[in-house]
Design a protein around this motif. Sequence first.
Motif, PDB file in Angstrom:
ATOM      1  N   TYR A  61       0.848  -1.188   0.000  1.00 25.95           N
ATOM      2  CA  TYR A  61       0.000   0.000   0.000  1.00 25.95           C
ATOM      3  C   TYR A  61       0.879   1.232   0.000  1.00 25.95           C
ATOM      4  O   TYR A  61       1.755   1.383   0.835  1.00 25.95           O
ATOM      5  CB  TYR A  61      -0.903   0.006   1.234  1.00 25.95           C
ATOM      6  N   ASP A  62       0.685   2.090  -0.969  1.00 27.05           N
ATOM      7  CA  ASP A  62       1.373   3.372  -1.038  1.00 27.05           C
ATOM      8  C   ASP A  62       0.338   4.371  -1.542  1.00 27.05           C
ATOM      9  O   ASP A  62      -0.095   4.299  -2.691  1.00 27.05           O
ATOM     10  CB  ASP A  62       2.570   3.289  -1.976  1.00 27.05           C
ATOM     11  N   GLU A  63      -0.064   5.299  -0.691  1.00 26.27           N
ATOM     12  CA  GLU A  63      -1.149   6.213  -1.010  1.00 26.27           C
ATOM     13  C   GLU A  63      -0.864   7.069  -2.246  1.00 26.27           C
ATOM     14  O   GLU A  63      -1.735   7.304  -3.063  1.00 26.27           O
ATOM     15  CB  GLU A  63      -1.426   7.113   0.191  1.00 26.27           C
ATOM     16  N   GLU A  64       0.387   7.510  -2.388  1.00 21.30           N
ATOM     17  CA  GLU A  64       0.720   8.410  -3.496  1.00 21.30           C
ATOM     18  C   GLU A  64       0.979   7.663  -4.800  1.00 21.30           C
ATOM     19  O   GLU A  64       0.485   8.051  -5.852  1.00 21.30           O
ATOM     20  CB  GLU A  64       1.939   9.249  -3.129  1.00 21.30           C
ATOM     21  N   LYS A  65       1.780   6.604  -4.730  1.00 20.46           N
ATOM     22  CA  LYS A  65       2.149   5.853  -5.934  1.00 20.46           C
ATOM     23  C   LYS A  65       2.029   4.365  -5.640  1.00 20.46           C
ATOM     24  O   LYS A  65       2.992   3.729  -5.221  1.00 20.46           O
ATOM     25  CB  LYS A  65       3.569   6.192  -6.361  1.00 20.46           C
ATOM     26  N   ARG A  68       4.732   1.802  -6.821  1.00 23.74           N
ATOM     27  CA  ARG A  68       6.142   1.982  -6.455  1.00 23.74           C
ATOM     28  C   ARG A  68       6.717   0.716  -5.825  1.00 23.74           C
ATOM     29  O   ARG A  68       7.836   0.306  -6.108  1.00 23.74           O
ATOM     30  CB  ARG A  68       6.296   3.155  -5.494  1.00 23.74           C
ATOM     31  N   ASN A 107      -7.196   0.230  -3.838  1.00 16.67           N
ATOM     32  CA  ASN A 107      -6.161   1.161  -3.369  1.00 16.67           C
ATOM     33  C   ASN A 107      -4.895   0.481  -2.853  1.00 16.67           C
ATOM     34  O   ASN A 107      -4.090   1.116  -2.205  1.00 16.67           O
ATOM     35  CB  ASN A 107      -6.731   2.118  -2.317  1.00 16.67           C
TER      36      ASN A 107
END
Length: 124
Positions: A61-65, A68, A107
């Motif tokens: 889980y990476d909120e921005e990317k 990644r 997400n």
Amino acid sequence: MAALTIRKPEIVMLNMTKIYCESCKITGVTTYYEEATASDYPYMTHKCKKAARVTFTGRIYDEEKPMRGAMNIANNNGYQINQIIYRGIKFENCVIVGFKIEDNGINYVTASVTVAVPNIIKFA
């Protein structure tokens, strides 16, 4: 009768990538070399213990990317990870030998990463 419980995912760090690990599978094999004897029974001549394989399955889980983590795992395929700790067990000098990353439109990204563990598995 024991009550069933739901546990939280264990966080596993694979270099710079954090996996919320929901399951782990450890496998290992030993290769035996055999020679035939005059009585047709096999004779074990040598054995070779192979590195254990550990597969971590969970979410990245990476909120921005969100991709990644997938990129980091793909770029680290074949490279050494100094240490992985999972539920009180320490795996040292691991090498990523395989992975599967899936983006299912939610997400987080689901991941399954297999590492080879050449060293003795120890308690953390």
